[in-house]
Design a protein around this motif. Structure first.
Motif, PDB file in Angstrom:
ATOM      1  N   UNK A 490       0.795  -1.229   0.000  1.00 44.33           N
ATOM      2  CA  UNK A 490       0.000   0.000   0.000  1.00 44.33           C
ATOM      3  C   UNK A 490       0.832   1.286   0.000  1.00 44.33           C
ATOM      4  N   UNK A 491       2.085   1.205   0.492  1.00 51.46           N
ATOM      5  CA  UNK A 491       2.896   2.417   0.597  1.00 51.46           C
ATOM      6  C   UNK A 491       3.771   2.638  -0.632  1.00 51.46           C
ATOM      7  N   UNK A 492       3.773   1.662  -1.533  1.00 50.95           N
ATOM      8  CA  UNK A 492       4.758   1.608  -2.612  1.00 50.95           C
ATOM      9  C   UNK A 492       4.788   2.860  -3.496  1.00 50.95           C
ATOM     10  N   UNK A 493       3.611   3.368  -3.869  1.00 49.52           N
ATOM     11  CA  UNK A 493       3.571   4.434  -4.869  1.00 49.52           C
ATOM     12  C   UNK A 493       3.443   5.840  -4.309  1.00 49.52           C
ATOM     13  N   UNK A 494       3.540   5.956  -2.999  1.00 52.93           N
ATOM     14  CA  UNK A 494       3.275   7.264  -2.401  1.00 52.93           C
ATOM     15  C   UNK A 494       4.256   8.340  -2.884  1.00 52.93           C
ATOM     16  N   UNK A 495       5.560   8.012  -2.898  1.00 58.32           N
ATOM     17  CA  UNK A 495       6.542   9.028  -3.311  1.00 58.32           C
ATOM     18  C   UNK A 495       6.342   9.402  -4.770  1.00 58.32           C
ATOM     19  N   UNK A 496       6.042   8.410  -5.585  1.00 55.63           N
ATOM     20  CA  UNK A 496       5.814   8.655  -7.006  1.00 55.63           C
ATOM     21  C   UNK A 496       4.621   9.608  -7.188  1.00 55.63           C
ATOM     22  N   UNK A 497       3.526   9.273  -6.505  1.00 59.21           N
ATOM     23  CA  UNK A 497       2.314  10.088  -6.624  1.00 59.21           C
ATOM     24  C   UNK A 497       2.520  11.501  -6.098  1.00 59.21           C
ATOM     25  N   UNK A 498       3.464  11.636  -5.185  1.00 60.45           N
ATOM     26  CA  UNK A 498       3.668  12.939  -4.570  1.00 60.45           C
ATOM     27  C   UNK A 498       4.695  13.785  -5.307  1.00 60.45           C
ATOM     28  N   UNK A 499       5.127  13.335  -6.486  1.00 58.83           N
ATOM     29  CA  UNK A 499       6.031  14.140  -7.297  1.00 58.83           C
ATOM     30  C   UNK A 499       7.508  13.920  -7.013  1.00 58.83           C
ATOM     31  N   UNK A 500       7.865  12.806  -6.391  1.00 56.46           N
ATOM     32  CA  UNK A 500       9.272  12.459  -6.181  1.00 56.46           C
ATOM     33  C   UNK A 500       9.829  11.824  -7.458  1.00 56.46           C
ATOM     34  N   UNK A 501      11.141  11.964  -7.620  1.00 56.41           N
ATOM     35  CA  UNK A 501      11.820  11.375  -8.779  1.00 56.41           C
ATOM     36  C   UNK A 501      12.635  10.175  -8.303  1.00 56.41           C
ATOM     37  N   UNK A 502      12.526   9.069  -9.029  1.00 55.66           N
ATOM     38  CA  UNK A 502      13.291   7.876  -8.656  1.00 55.66           C
ATOM     39  C   UNK A 502      14.767   8.084  -8.994  1.00 55.66           C
ATOM     40  N   UNK A 503      15.650   7.976  -8.011  1.00 56.58           N
ATOM     41  CA  UNK A 503      17.073   8.192  -8.307  1.00 56.58           C
ATOM     42  C   UNK A 503      17.919   6.952  -8.069  1.00 56.58           C
ATOM     43  N   UNK A 504      17.360   5.995  -7.368  1.00 63.54           N
ATOM     44  CA  UNK A 504      18.110   4.752  -7.149  1.00 63.54           C
ATOM     45  C   UNK A 504      17.097   3.628  -7.134  1.00 63.54           C
ATOM     46  N   UNK A 505      17.365   2.567  -7.908  1.00 62.02           N
ATOM     47  CA  UNK A 505      16.345   1.532  -8.034  1.00 62.02           C
ATOM     48  C   UNK A 505      16.936   0.146  -7.833  1.00 62.02           C
ATOM     49  N   UNK A 506      17.344  -0.128  -6.597  1.00 58.58           N
ATOM     50  CA  UNK A 506      17.831  -1.468  -6.298  1.00 58.58           C
ATOM     51  C   UNK A 506      16.654  -2.322  -5.865  1.00 58.58           C
ATOM     52  N   UNK A 507      16.876  -3.628  -5.907  1.00 54.89           N
ATOM     53  CA  UNK A 507      15.788  -4.528  -5.552  1.00 54.89           C
ATOM     54  C   UNK A 507      15.327  -4.313  -4.099  1.00 54.89           C
ATOM     55  N   UNK A 508      16.301  -4.128  -3.225  1.00 56.51           N
ATOM     56  CA  UNK A 508      15.963  -4.017  -1.810  1.00 56.51           C
ATOM     57  C   UNK A 508      15.875  -2.599  -1.287  1.00 56.51           C
ATOM     58  N   UNK A 509      16.147  -1.655  -2.149  1.00 54.73           N
ATOM     59  CA  UNK A 509      16.078  -0.262  -1.707  1.00 54.73           C
ATOM     60  C   UNK A 509      15.852   0.663  -2.889  1.00 54.73           C
ATOM     61  N   UNK A 510      14.779   1.437  -2.783  1.00 56.42           N
ATOM     62  CA  UNK A 510      14.537   2.450  -3.810  1.00 56.42           C
ATOM     63  C   UNK A 510      14.655   3.805  -3.141  1.00 56.42           C
ATOM     64  N   UNK A 511      15.289   4.740  -3.895  1.00 50.78           N
ATOM     65  CA  UNK A 511      15.400   6.084  -3.336  1.00 50.78           C
ATOM     66  C   UNK A 511      14.697   7.076  -4.248  1.00 50.78           C
ATOM     67  N   UNK A 512      13.900   7.925  -3.634  1.00 53.27           N
ATOM     68  CA  UNK A 512      13.137   8.928  -4.352  1.00 53.27           C
ATOM     69  C   UNK A 512      13.590  10.304  -3.883  1.00 53.27           C
ATOM     70  N   UNK A 513      13.594  11.256  -4.843  1.00 53.87           N
ATOM     71  CA  UNK A 513      14.096  12.587  -4.505  1.00 53.87           C
ATOM     72  C   UNK A 513      13.036  13.648  -4.756  1.00 53.87           C
ATOM     73  N   UNK A 514      13.005  14.652  -3.897  1.00 55.00           N
ATOM     74  CA  UNK A 514      12.036  15.731  -4.042  1.00 55.00           C
ATOM     75  C   UNK A 514      12.748  17.068  -3.857  1.00 55.00           C
ATOM     76  N   UNK A 515      12.508  18.001  -4.798  1.00 53.10           N
ATOM     77  CA  UNK A 515      13.105  19.336  -4.642  1.00 53.10           C
ATOM     78  C   UNK A 515      12.227  20.147  -3.724  1.00 53.10           C
ATOM     79  N   UNK A 516      12.779  20.483  -2.582  1.00 51.05           N
ATOM     80  CA  UNK A 516      11.993  21.112  -1.519  1.00 51.05           C
ATOM     81  C   UNK A 516      11.382  22.433  -1.973  1.00 51.05           C
TER      82      UNK A 516
END
Lengths: 542, 76
Positions: A490-516
């Motif tokens: 259920x939490x998977x797409x929250x950063x995407x929906x909130x306008x974050x950009x995917x900057x790291x996409x490992x299997x066990x860790x995804x990092x999303x970035x947001x310009x404040x």
């Protein structure tokens, strides 16, 4: 483990087998007679000063042992108190002495109880009460005592084990959360569909009192946070009129998180209840006077704990209070309110079904979200949420109270909790986030919501608050981490929906970035409170 | 004897057929001091009697148990 009567050595020796074994729970059973030795017989030969010295040394010794075990093993310790003797050589004037023998033992119990009240690891088992419960006249089998130093009649060993299991169940998370009740002949005597509202047995009459008291006991469990539900084959109008119109009905509709009164079979009703409340069947205890119904549930849904209710309703209360299914090692304000919170959820759900669309629903909920920085009141709950939240959690990192305390004292952490209220009631603290600050970027270490408040914009309010704080401190980037688990979809797409950009996409860790600088809006339909108890703290630190 | 053998076999975890009047703590490893007490407790429960401490102490083998039970008019 250790040999006979070796408990002192086992505990005090850091290299003993006890510590080698690394148990999850240690039970420390110190027998009054063994502890007191000959003093048990010649207590009154002691001077007042000697009695006081003895009192000090015994309490000190017991505390030393329990503390040593809990420190060395970092496990729960169940510490027996002492059985208070039923005889004294001074007989009826024992309690006229400055410090009578019976009072002496009682005072040791009192002192130990007081000492461990706030302790999170050592739990006092009231063995004296246990002996009273079964009768102090019977608890010792003298022949066995002289033959083999057996301190408790074999007959009561199963009862003692039951008491120990009360501690083991919460340790293994085997406790129950919800009581599901039948109505006719369970909550009241008779069948409302046949006997009518006036004909059922419930109230201050001999045949009504068992039901009245049973309901009072159920209510007291509700008030300690147990969720309630109804599973009854009945005409809904007839049954609901008892809840609404019977003068002696203790339990009301608003105590129940799910009410299934219909002609469906009890098995599908039970499944529907579990689904509606969103708990496992293994968290449910079922009360039904009808043996056939009980057997049916037992067979079809073996995870449900089915209580073997006695034929005679006058034994209902005894059966209920004898259960050891609802224990926990800690008790937060949220735990206390849980029953009510789940009951409010049912009203919310009913309301949702009557509104046209989700926006209208959210607007009409009149939500108030209080975002509060970590403080001594919310830290235990924040830690509990990190331990318990499985679905809406970005990283599922588990923390203890001590961890959160430590983080909150550091300048490079921002921690706050979210309390959610609406027109149907208080959901309590149901969200939390932990941010790790650095000059260039802030990183969201933990971001979670209890499933009770999912999909209501609380997550957006929390994110808006983080970004607001980041802007204040002129931070440019916010990093959101996502660690996938089996349950946090259920939490998977929250950063995407909130306008974050995917900057790291490992299997066990995804990092999303947001310009404040982009900013982030608080949801319009939520009233945000920041001026809780900690307004000052927020202003000082931001 | 049937019932007695059942109890002995259950408490001491031995084969019922191996039990005779001569069976004793010397011939059975599991017949230790603690199991002696368990045995007393089981016998008392099953036969509905209460032994005195002297009777218990005198028991040295299965034959002794039978003798004590006979005193309580239980025929083995």
């Amino acid at each position: 483990m250790g040999g006979y009567n070796q408990y002192n050595q086992e505990i005090l020796d850091d290299n003993s087998k006890l510590y080698d074994f690394k148990p999850n729970l240690v039970i420390l059973f110190i027998d009054t007679k063994s502890l007191l030795g000959d003093v048990f017989f010649n207590y009154y030969q002691l001077s007042e000063e000697e009695k006081n010295i003895l009192f000090e040394s015994h309490t000190k010794q017991i505390k030393l042992l329990a503390d040593k075990v809990s420190r060395n093993l970092n496990c729960k310790v169940v510490l027996h108190n002492l059985e208070v003797p039923i005889n004294s050589p001074l007989g009826i004037i024992d309690n006229k002495q400055k410090l009578g023998l019976i009072e002496f033992v009682k005072n040791i119990n009192h002192e130990i109880n007081k000492h461990y009240k706030e302790n999170e690891k050592v739990f006092i088992f009231d063995y004296d009460l246990f002996c009273s419960k079964h009768g102090k006249e019977n608890i010792l089998d003298y022949k066995m005592y002289y033959l083999g130093d057996i301190k408790i009649n074999f007959k009561y060993l199963p009862n003692l084990c039951e008491e120990y299991i009360s501690y083991i169940k919460p340790l293994l998370l085997l406790t129950k959360k919800c009581i599901v009740l039948d109505l006719d002949n369970t909550m009241w005597g008779g069948v409302v569909g046949e006997d009518g509202l006036e004909g059922i047995k419930l109230g201050p009459t001999p045949e009504g009192r068992p039901y009245l008291e049973f309901q009072k006991h159920i209510l007291s469990l509700f008030n300690r946070g147990i969720i309630l539900a109804v599973n009854s084959k009945n005409n809904p109008e007839d049954a609901l009129s008892v809840f609404r119109n019977h003068p002696h009905m203790i339990l009301k509709e608003n105590h129940f998180a799910s009410i299934k009164i219909n002609w469906n079979d009890k098995i599908s009703n039970m499944k529907a209840i579990a689904k509606e409340i969103n708990i496992g069947l293994d968290s449910i205890v079922f009360f039904d006077d009808d043996k056939l119904n009980r057997e049916m549930i037992k067979t079809a849904l073996p995870e449900v704990m089915v209580v073997d209710m006695p034929e005679d309703p006058s034994l209902y209360s005894k059966t209920l209070t004898g259960l050891n299914e609802f224990n926990s090692f800690n008790f937060s304000e949220e735990d206390r309110k849980k029953g009510q919170m789940y009951a409010d959820q049912r009203k919310r759900q009913n309301f949702k079904e009557t509104t046209k669309d989700i926006t209208e629903y959210l607007k009409a909920l009149n939500m108030v979200v209080t975002l509060e920085k970590a403080n001594s009141f919310n830290i235990p709950r924040i830690a509990q949420l990190t331990q318990k939240t499985n679905q809406y959690t970005m990283t599922a990192r588990r923390y203890f109270e001590e961890d959160i305390k430590r983080f909150s004292a550091l300048a490079d952490y921002l921690i706050f909790s979210a309390k959610v209220e609406d027109k149907f009631g208080d959901n309590g603290i149901t969200g939390a986030t932990i941010i790790k600050k650095s000059k260039k970027a802030w990183s969201v270490d933990t971001f979670l919501l209890s499933c009770r408040v999912m999909g209501r914009g609380v997550e957006e309010a929390m994110l808006a608050r983080i970004i607001e704080e980041a802007q204040k401190e002129k931070v440019l980037t916010l990093i959101g981490e996502f660690i996938p688990t089996e349950k946090n979809i259920p939490a998977k797409d929250f950063y995407k929906k909130s306008g974050f950009k995917l900057i790291e996409n490992k299997k066990n860790l995804k990092k999303w970035e947001f310009s404040v600088n982009k900013g982030y809006q608080y949801p319009k339909f939520i009233k945000i409170e920041k001026n809780g108890k900690t307004k000052k703290n927020i202003i000082q630190s931001s | 004897m049937e019932k007695l053998k059942k109890i002995l076999s259950k408490v001491l975890k031995i084969d019922e057929n191996s039990i005779t009047e001569k069976t004793s703590p010397d011939t059975v490893d599991t017949w230790d001091s603690f199991n002696s007490l368990m045995l007393v407790s089981e016998l008392e429960n099953e036969f509905g009697v209460k032994f005195t401490i002297d009777e218990v102490v005198k028991i040295k083998n299965v034959g002794d148990i039978i003798e004590v039970l006979r005193k309580y008019k239980i025929n083995i």
